[in-house]
Motif scaffolding. Structure first.
Motif, PDB file in Angstrom:
ATOM      1  N   PRO A  24       0.826  -1.206   0.000  1.00 20.10           N
ATOM      2  CA  PRO A  24       0.000   0.000   0.000  1.00 20.10           C
ATOM      3  C   PRO A  24       0.866   1.265   0.000  1.00 20.10           C
ATOM      4  O   PRO A  24       1.910   1.306   0.653  1.00 20.10           O
ATOM      5  CB  PRO A  24      -0.790  -0.093   1.312  1.00 20.10           C
ATOM      6  CG  PRO A  24      -0.651  -1.493   1.771  1.00 20.10           C
ATOM      7  CD  PRO A  24       0.619  -2.028   1.190  1.00 20.10           C
ATOM      8  N   VAL A  25       0.429   2.269  -0.767  1.00 18.19           N
ATOM      9  CA  VAL A  25       1.138   3.545  -0.821  1.00 18.19           C
ATOM     10  C   VAL A  25       0.142   4.685  -0.717  1.00 18.19           C
ATOM     11  O   VAL A  25      -1.035   4.523  -0.999  1.00 18.19           O
ATOM     12  CB  VAL A  25       1.968   3.710  -2.121  1.00 18.19           C
ATOM     13  CG1 VAL A  25       3.065   2.671  -2.209  1.00 18.19           C
ATOM     14  CG2 VAL A  25       1.097   3.686  -3.355  1.00 18.19           C
ATOM     15  N   ASP A  26       0.646   5.833  -0.324  1.00 17.81           N
ATOM     16  CA  ASP A  26      -0.138   7.059  -0.313  1.00 17.81           C
ATOM     17  C   ASP A  26      -0.093   7.623  -1.726  1.00 17.81           C
ATOM     18  O   ASP A  26       0.943   8.111  -2.174  1.00 17.81           O
ATOM     19  CB  ASP A  26       0.476   8.038   0.694  1.00 17.81           C
ATOM     20  CG  ASP A  26      -0.278   9.340   0.802  1.00 17.81           C
ATOM     21  OD1 ASP A  26      -0.927   9.760  -0.179  1.00 17.81           O
ATOM     22  OD2 ASP A  26      -0.187   9.979   1.873  1.00 17.81           O
ATOM     23  N   SER A  27      -1.203   7.520  -2.450  1.00 17.97           N
ATOM     24  CA  SER A  27      -1.221   7.959  -3.846  1.00 17.97           C
ATOM     25  C   SER A  27      -0.926   9.451  -3.976  1.00 17.97           C
ATOM     26  O   SER A  27      -0.397   9.892  -4.993  1.00 17.97           O
ATOM     27  CB  SER A  27      -2.546   7.605  -4.522  1.00 17.97           C
ATOM     28  OG  SER A  27      -3.625   8.231  -3.864  1.00 17.97           O
ATOM     29  N   LYS A  31       7.955   2.691   5.480  1.00 19.55           N
ATOM     30  CA  LYS A  31       7.123   2.250   6.610  1.00 19.55           C
ATOM     31  C   LYS A  31       6.137   1.175   6.163  1.00 19.55           C
ATOM     32  O   LYS A  31       5.907   0.191   6.876  1.00 19.55           O
ATOM     33  CB  LYS A  31       6.376   3.440   7.207  1.00 19.55           C
ATOM     34  CG  LYS A  31       7.289   4.390   7.955  1.00 19.55           C
ATOM     35  CD  LYS A  31       6.531   5.609   8.465  1.00 19.55           C
ATOM     36  CE  LYS A  31       7.512   6.582   9.112  1.00 19.55           C
ATOM     37  NZ  LYS A  31       6.838   7.850   9.476  1.00 19.55           N
ATOM     38  N   ALA A  32       5.548   1.353   4.975  1.00 21.13           N
ATOM     39  CA  ALA A  32       4.602   0.375   4.467  1.00 21.13           C
ATOM     40  C   ALA A  32       5.292  -0.958   4.164  1.00 21.13           C
ATOM     41  O   ALA A  32       4.747  -2.028   4.436  1.00 21.13           O
ATOM     42  CB  ALA A  32       3.900   0.908   3.205  1.00 21.13           C
ATOM     43  N   VAL A  33       6.495  -0.897   3.615  1.00 21.06           N
ATOM     44  CA  VAL A  33       7.275  -2.107   3.338  1.00 21.06           C
ATOM     45  C   VAL A  33       7.585  -2.821   4.650  1.00 21.06           C
ATOM     46  O   VAL A  33       7.431  -4.039   4.774  1.00 21.06           O
ATOM     47  CB  VAL A  33       8.568  -1.785   2.565  1.00 21.06           C
ATOM     48  CG1 VAL A  33       9.528  -2.961   2.552  1.00 21.06           C
ATOM     49  CG2 VAL A  33       8.248  -1.342   1.137  1.00 21.06           C
ATOM     50  N   ALA A  34       8.021  -2.059   5.673  1.00 15.03           N
ATOM     51  CA  ALA A  34       8.388  -2.637   6.960  1.00 15.03           C
ATOM     52  C   ALA A  34       7.214  -3.397   7.591  1.00 15.03           C
ATOM     53  O   ALA A  34       7.417  -4.442   8.207  1.00 15.03           O
ATOM     54  CB  ALA A  34       8.880  -1.540   7.907  1.00 15.03           C
ATOM     55  N   GLU A  35       6.003  -2.887   7.425  1.00 14.49           N
ATOM     56  CA  GLU A  35       4.830  -3.545   7.992  1.00 14.49           C
ATOM     57  C   GLU A  35       4.558  -4.905   7.344  1.00 14.49           C
ATOM     58  O   GLU A  35       3.919  -5.766   7.934  1.00 14.49           O
ATOM     59  CB  GLU A  35       3.598  -2.645   7.850  1.00 14.49           C
ATOM     60  CG  GLU A  35       3.648  -1.433   8.741  1.00 14.49           C
ATOM     61  CD  GLU A  35       2.485  -0.480   8.508  1.00 14.49           C
ATOM     62  OE1 GLU A  35       1.552  -0.817   7.761  1.00 14.49           O
ATOM     63  OE2 GLU A  35       2.520   0.618   9.100  1.00 14.49           O
ATOM     64  N   ARG A  36       5.063  -5.126   6.149  1.00  8.41           N
ATOM     65  CA  ARG A  36       4.805  -6.370   5.415  1.00  8.41           C
ATOM     66  C   ARG A  36       5.965  -7.365   5.528  1.00  8.41           C
ATOM     67  O   ARG A  36       5.837  -8.494   5.062  1.00  8.41           O
ATOM     68  CB  ARG A  36       4.530  -6.035   3.958  1.00  8.41           C
ATOM     69  CG  ARG A  36       3.315  -5.132   3.780  1.00  8.41           C
ATOM     70  CD  ARG A  36       3.109  -4.691   2.362  1.00  8.41           C
ATOM     71  NE  ARG A  36       2.934  -5.802   1.435  1.00  8.41           N
ATOM     72  CZ  ARG A  36       1.782  -6.400   1.170  1.00  8.41           C
ATOM     73  NH1 ARG A  36       0.697  -6.014   1.769  1.00  8.41           N
ATOM     74  NH2 ARG A  36       1.728  -7.391   0.306  1.00  8.41           N
TER      75      ARG A  36
END
Length: 172
Positions: free
Chosen positions: A36-39, A163-168
């Motif tokens: 997921p990313v902030d578009s 941060k999104a990568v780290a959560e996955r």
């Protein structure tokens, strides 16, 4: 009078037609290859165009190197690269490993590093399997038609994306 009016409209219509190439006909994604990313943070990194696509890649024997290529109208435009790293590995190390030509800068106490076409961050994530303590994330503009990248936009995006990568990640 009608001829003068028509002549006056010609430059306006030409300018209007030229603007047509500056439109984005695709929707800015809310994820990059499943992350997921902030578009809103991704949007300034992408050009005008008709179609957008993404390709996921993995490689490496010392741990999976996760890659995502974003293409706009068939041209590779944005590349993300993630890799397991030893302890003490920094964002500046990640930029230098990817770039290696000088012109790199570190900000935010070294949490983020960047150059004119990309940015990196390193997130803590222990992995016994890959004998790693951190995971590096690099975002790079790979096709720019000679234009300089937007360093501020790259830094903001890599911070959020990291941060999104780290959560996955499967951190121990």
């Amino acid at each position: 009078m009608p001829a003068a009016l028509a002549l006056g409209l010609v430059p306006f219509l030409l300018a209007l037609a030229a603007c047509g190439g500056d439109e984005r006909d695709y929707t800015v994604p809310t994820s990059l290859c499943g992350t997921p990313v902030d578009s809103g943070l991704l949007e300034p990194l992408l050009p005008a165009g008709k179609e957008i696509g993404q390709e996921t890649g993995f490689s490496g024997q010392e741990g999976p190197k996760q890659m995502c290529t974003v293409r706009v109208d068939g041209k590779a435009w944005l590349l993300t690269h993630g890799e397991w790293r030893e302890g003490g590995y920094t964002a500046l190390d990640a930029v230098r490993d990817r770039r290696g030509r000088g012109g790199e800068h570190a900000v935010d106490g070294g949490k983020i590093a960047y150059w004119d076409q990309g940015a990196a961050t390193v997130v803590p994530c222990r992995s016994e399997k890959w004998k790693a303590q951190t995971f590096s994330v690099v975002v790079e503009s790979v096709y720019r038609d000679g234009r300089k990248g937007d360093s501020d936009a790259l830094k903001a995006f890599v911070e959020s994306y990291g941060k999104a990568v780290a959560e996955r990640l499967p951190c121990a």
